[in-house]
Scaffold this motif. Structure first.
Motif, short mmCIF file in Angstrom:
data_model
loop_
_atom_site.label_atom_id
_atom_site.label_comp_id
_atom_site.label_asym_id
_atom_site.label_seq_id
_atom_site.Cartn_x
_atom_site.Cartn_y
_atom_site.Cartn_z
N GLY A 45 0.81 -1.20 0.00
CA GLY A 45 0.00 0.00 0.00
C GLY A 45 0.85 1.27 0.00
O GLY A 45 2.04 1.25 -0.33
N ALA A 46 0.21 2.37 0.38
CA ALA A 46 0.87 3.67 0.39
C ALA A 46 0.32 4.49 1.54
O ALA A 46 -0.82 4.30 1.99
N CYS A 47 1.14 5.41 2.05
CA CYS A 47 0.71 6.26 3.16
C CYS A 47 1.56 7.52 3.17
O CYS A 47 2.36 7.75 2.26
N ARG A 48 1.39 8.31 4.21
CA ARG A 48 2.12 9.57 4.32
C ARG A 48 2.69 9.70 5.73
O ARG A 48 2.03 9.35 6.71
N LEU A 49 3.91 10.21 5.81
CA LEU A 49 4.55 10.50 7.10
C LEU A 49 4.58 12.02 7.27
O LEU A 49 5.02 12.74 6.38
N LEU A 50 4.09 12.49 8.43
CA LEU A 50 4.04 13.93 8.71
C LEU A 50 4.87 14.23 9.96
O LEU A 50 4.48 13.83 11.06
N PRO A 51 6.03 14.88 9.81
CA PRO A 51 6.85 15.23 10.98
C PRO A 51 6.10 16.18 11.90
O PRO A 51 5.40 17.10 11.44
N GLU A 52 6.24 15.96 13.21
CA GLU A 52 5.53 16.82 14.17
C GLU A 52 6.23 18.14 14.39
O GLU A 52 5.62 19.09 14.85
N GLU A 53 7.51 18.22 14.12
CA GLU A 53 8.27 19.45 14.35
C GLU A 53 8.48 20.23 13.06
O GLU A 53 9.53 20.82 12.84
N GLY A 54 7.51 20.19 12.20
CA GLY A 54 7.66 20.89 10.93
C GLY A 54 8.32 19.99 9.90
O GLY A 54 8.65 18.84 10.15
N GLY A 55 8.53 20.52 8.74
CA GLY A 55 9.09 19.72 7.66
C GLY A 55 8.00 19.26 6.72
O GLY A 55 6.81 19.21 7.06
N ASP A 56 8.39 18.92 5.52
CA ASP A 56 7.44 18.53 4.49
C ASP A 56 6.95 17.11 4.71
O ASP A 56 7.70 16.24 5.17
N PRO A 57 5.68 16.84 4.38
CA PRO A 57 5.18 15.46 4.43
C PRO A 57 5.99 14.57 3.49
O PRO A 57 6.52 15.02 2.47
N VAL A 58 6.07 13.29 3.84
CA VAL A 58 6.82 12.32 3.05
C VAL A 58 5.84 11.26 2.57
O VAL A 58 5.22 10.56 3.38
N ASP A 59 5.65 11.16 1.26
CA ASP A 59 4.78 10.14 0.70
C ASP A 59 5.53 8.83 0.54
O ASP A 59 6.61 8.78 -0.06
#
Length: 311
Positions: A45-59
């Motif tokens: 599958g696929a998902c997204r990682l979102l850093p909590e301290e800022g930074g761009d989402p990572v697909d």
């Protein structure tokens, strides 16, 4: 040992841990900051990682690997997660080891999520240079060793196999090594990737790591590297951040700290193994670097108490 192996060995504590996560629908999972390094392998599958301290989402897609070497908190979520959903993300501890179906059906995602325990009080600067997130995409022909490790991990997780209790931690150790190798390949402008490919600097580093107790001098090290003393000093200092003998002192004391924490060997043995002529000489240098005596350092480390960081 080589520099990368030493950098990992100096900071590793215990064995890695991991859990499978299978989710579907509109899902969001929060992973708290951790005194170590987190990793995720997308098995399907696929998902997204979102850093909590800022930074761009990572697909992330199937076969992707992501390492969070500094233990940053983050959220894993379905690809179209809204800010309100992210704020309500479920703590990872509440969903691991289970099949969780969030509201609304949708594509299933399967991940291997895990952690490496690290002691940052003696982290090698190679580890410190890593970015907050190392994302390695599943690209045809790229990093075959890493791809093989991911494939083996996926197969090991498909059922109960004899010896899996040993195989899985071993594969996770390989995963960390291959991630670091791949990062150094893809980040050639980084300080340490450059240092480890510069012939003179790399030769000197290998010599110091292979035999740190040897009576090294600038002249001996320059001869080993095949350059003049001035050339080695200039290139080594520029790339590594400190002169060769200063690096050697730092590395010897880092090794001493590791031995004190992880073994019961006498101080005299630690001194001999790290190039110091006597326990007194080691104690003097160790106290200057760590702000405490070797004996007190060992007591605190064994008790799990915080110790002063090396300079």
């Amino acid at each position: 040992m080589d520099v990368v192996s030493d950098a990992i060995s100096a900071v590793r504590v215990g064995r890695p841990s991991s859990n499978r996560l299978r989710v579907s629908g509109r899902w969001c999972v929060r992973l708290a900051p951790y005194e170590g390094a987190g990793f995720h392998v997308v098995l399907g599958g696929a998902c997204r990682l979102l850093p909590e301290e800022g930074g761009d989402p990572v697909d992330l897609g199937t076969g992707d690997v992501v390492l969070l070497p500094h233990g940053a908190g983050h959220v894993l979520a379905h690809g179209a997660a809204e800010p309100a959903e992210v704020r309500r993300a479920v703590p990872f501890e509440e969903v691991r080891d289970e099949d969780v179906r969030f509201p609304e059906d949708g594509p299933e995602v399967e991940l291997l999520c895990g952690k490496y325990r690290l002691d940052r009080s003696r982290a090698h600067p190679l580890m410190a240079e890593l970015p907050e997130t190392v994302h390695l995409r599943n690209r045809v022909g790229a990093h075959p060793e890493l791809r093989a490790a991911v494939d083996l991990l996926a197969r090991e997780l498909t059922g109960t196999h004899p010896g899996s209790a040993l195989a899985l931690p071993g594969l996770l150790d390989l995963l960390l090594i291959y991630v670091l190798r791949a990062w150094m390949t893809e980040a050639p402008t980084g300080v340490w990737p450059t240092a480890l490919t510069d012939p003179a600097t790399a030769t000197a580093l290998r010599a110091l790591h292979t035999d740190p107790a040897a009576p090294w001098s600038n002249d001996l090290l320059a001869a080993r590297a095949g350059v003049s003393r001035a050339t080695l000093s200039r290139r080594f200092t520029t790339l590594v951040g400190r002169p060769p003998m200063a690096y050697l002192t730092w590395w010897r004391l880092t090794l001493a700290a590791t031995r004190l924490r992880d073994s019961d060997v006498p101080l005299a043995t630690v001194a001999r193994e790290t190039g110091y002529g006597s326990p007194y000489a080691l104690s003097h240098a160790f106290s200057r670097e760590f702000g405490t005596t070797p004996g007190r350092y060992r007591e605190k480390a064994r008790a799990g108490l915080p110790v002063l960081r090396a300079s």
